[in-house]
Scaffold this motif. Structure first.
Motif, short mmCIF file in Angstrom:
data_model
loop_
_atom_site.label_atom_id
_atom_site.label_comp_id
_atom_site.label_asym_id
_atom_site.label_seq_id
_atom_site.Cartn_x
_atom_site.Cartn_y
_atom_site.Cartn_z
N ASP A 130 48.83 40.91 35.54
CA ASP A 130 48.29 39.62 35.93
C ASP A 130 47.91 39.60 37.41
N ARG B 196 44.56 41.23 37.76
CA ARG B 196 43.51 40.38 37.20
C ARG B 196 43.15 39.22 38.12
N GLU B 197 44.13 38.77 38.91
CA GLU B 197 43.87 37.67 39.84
C GLU B 197 42.84 38.08 40.90
#
Length: 445
Positions: free
Chosen positions: A181, A184-185
């Protein structure tokens, strides 16, 4: 840390009174930060915020720097740093004049959620950002050759050359889901600053703008030290900068090979012996930055090795003044692991690179250097590969006597790098553009 802090210095000097900058760090990393801050002398718009390193079951007590951990522990370090979210958020919300933007490197995706716009700082190449974004967004499965048909030049790499962080991903594991995550940020961040320049990576920079859906991608490199030389920017050394420079002063132009594998890579015993043999057989003059061997027999070997190459080779045990060494007129070639800092420093110095990538983004960098930019020559690859000493000797000898095509190209790229950081250069314009955007955010508050 070094390019991020150098960027901070340039930001401070260029932004002047329009900016106030706070550097966030943890206690054990403060000694690395302090010398880099002090070299500019009269900075008065930079402050520091020291946050306690969060306790984490997977990180030994007292360890706050990845240099002190095996590479396999790096994802756990990313996860541990996520626990700084609450204290950092508290500082932002309680500050009498809260910051308008946060700049953080691409391992710190959780800083996307602090209530202010986040700018990703990439200490790696633009092509590396493209590959990281593609992998963590699309999550391709293991394959012999991983292709990237949607990226410029359609790069492809053997699976083992893909970042070990991605290759080690475990679906469903809480640490790994946090890491996924975080990466992906980066794609959805408000902006991106890259330590590169348009003439070097224009197609990848344009791809990043399309991928992120906006123009807030700034190539501000090469990010150089604010002072003329690099000096001692990372650790202790067995020799002084003055001694190294004096030794090089006595050598012919472009006739010295510089050997260094960065702050983390450690050669095996067999690799070390093969490299030493290659340098000895080549008869070239060289400077070798070497981590002090742990094995007693290697220590004994190097005592004899230094005697055998006396006058022709200089062995530095510990940190080397790499920026100063590479820029010296005597240095003509650089055996490197292809970390991006080293690549940028070699380009700025106009020095031919002999590539030996081992992990992380180094394979990508090596391919860019050798295949696209044509400013390097392959010497070896892999963290466990033991090179043939005769072949290494040939590469070393050729690097200071031939390779005219690559030499011509690296001189051209060096000129392009310096053009980028002149007053009307592309990187200065991007730096000014970044500052204007940050200032405008402050005016809107």
């Amino acid at each position: 840390m070094i390019p991020l802090l150098d960027f901070t210095h340039h930001l401070s000097l260029r932004g002047g009174s329009s900016l106030t900058i706070t550097i966030i760090t943890t206690p054990k990393n403060l000694p690395f930060l302090s010398p880099l801050l002090s070299i500019t002398g009269t900075i008065n718009n930079i402050e520091t915020l020291i946050l306690p390193f969060p306790s984490h079951p997977s990180i030994p007590s007292g360890v706050e720097n990845v240099q002190h951990l095996p590479p396999s522990s790096f994802p756990k370090m990313i996860h541990a740093l996520g626990d700084l979210h609450a204290p950092l958020r508290s500082w932002i919300t309680s500050h009498p004049s809260p910051p308008v933007v946060i700049v953080s490197d691409f391992f710190l995706g959780w800083t996307q959620n602090l209530g202010i716009p986040r700018v990703v700082f990439s200490p790696s190449a633009a092509i590396t950002c493209c590959i990281i974004n593609t992998n963590w967004t699309n999550m391709p499965e293991k394959t012999e050759i991983l292709e990237f048909p949607n990226l410029p030049n359609c790069p492809k790499y053997p699976w083992y050359q893909i970042s070990s962080i991605y290759r080690s991903y475990i679906h469903g594991d809480s640490v790994w889901e946090f890491v996924r995550d975080s990466f992906r940020e980066n794609v959805t961040s408000w902006g991106l600053v890259v330590n590169s320049f348009s003439a070097m990576e224009s197609v990848y920079l344009e791809h990043l703008k399309k991928e992120m859906g906006h123009e807030r991608v700034w190539a501000v490199g090469p990010i150089l030290p604010v002072t003329n030389g690099g000096g001692n920017r990372g650790g202790r050394s067995s020799v002084s900068v003055d001694h190294v420079m004096s030794w090089l002063d006595a050598r012919e132009d472009n006739h010295v090979v510089y050997v260094c594998f960065g702050s983390q890579a450690v050669l095996t015993k067999d690799q070390t012996l093969a490299l030493a043999s290659g340098l000895e057989k080549s008869r070239v003059h060289f400077v070798w930055a070497l981590k002090d061997p742990v094995e007693e027999d290697l220590r004994i070997f190097f005592d004899g090795f230094e005697d055998s190459v006396s006058g022709r080779g200089l062995v530095i045990r510990g940190w080397a003044p790499q920026v100063d060494v590479l820029r010296h007129r005597a240095v003509g070639a650089f055996l490197t692991h292809c970390g991006w800092n080293s690549v940028i420093e070699a380009v700025v110095a106009g020095v031919l690179m002999l590539t030996w990538p081992m992990r992380a983004d180094q394979y990508t960098d090596a391919a860019l250097v050798v295949d696209e930019l044509k400013v390097g020559v392959r010497a070896c690859e892999g963290p466990d590969t033991v090179p043939d000493s005769d072949e290494l000797a040939r590469v070393f000898a050729d690097s200071v006597s031939g390779k005219q095509t690559e030499r011509i190209e690296v001189v051209k790229l060096r000129k392009a790098a310096f053009d980028a950081i002149q007053e009307r250069g592309s990187s200065v314009k991007d730096l000014d553009g970044f500052i204007e955007h940050v200032v405008s955010l402050g005016l809107k508050k």
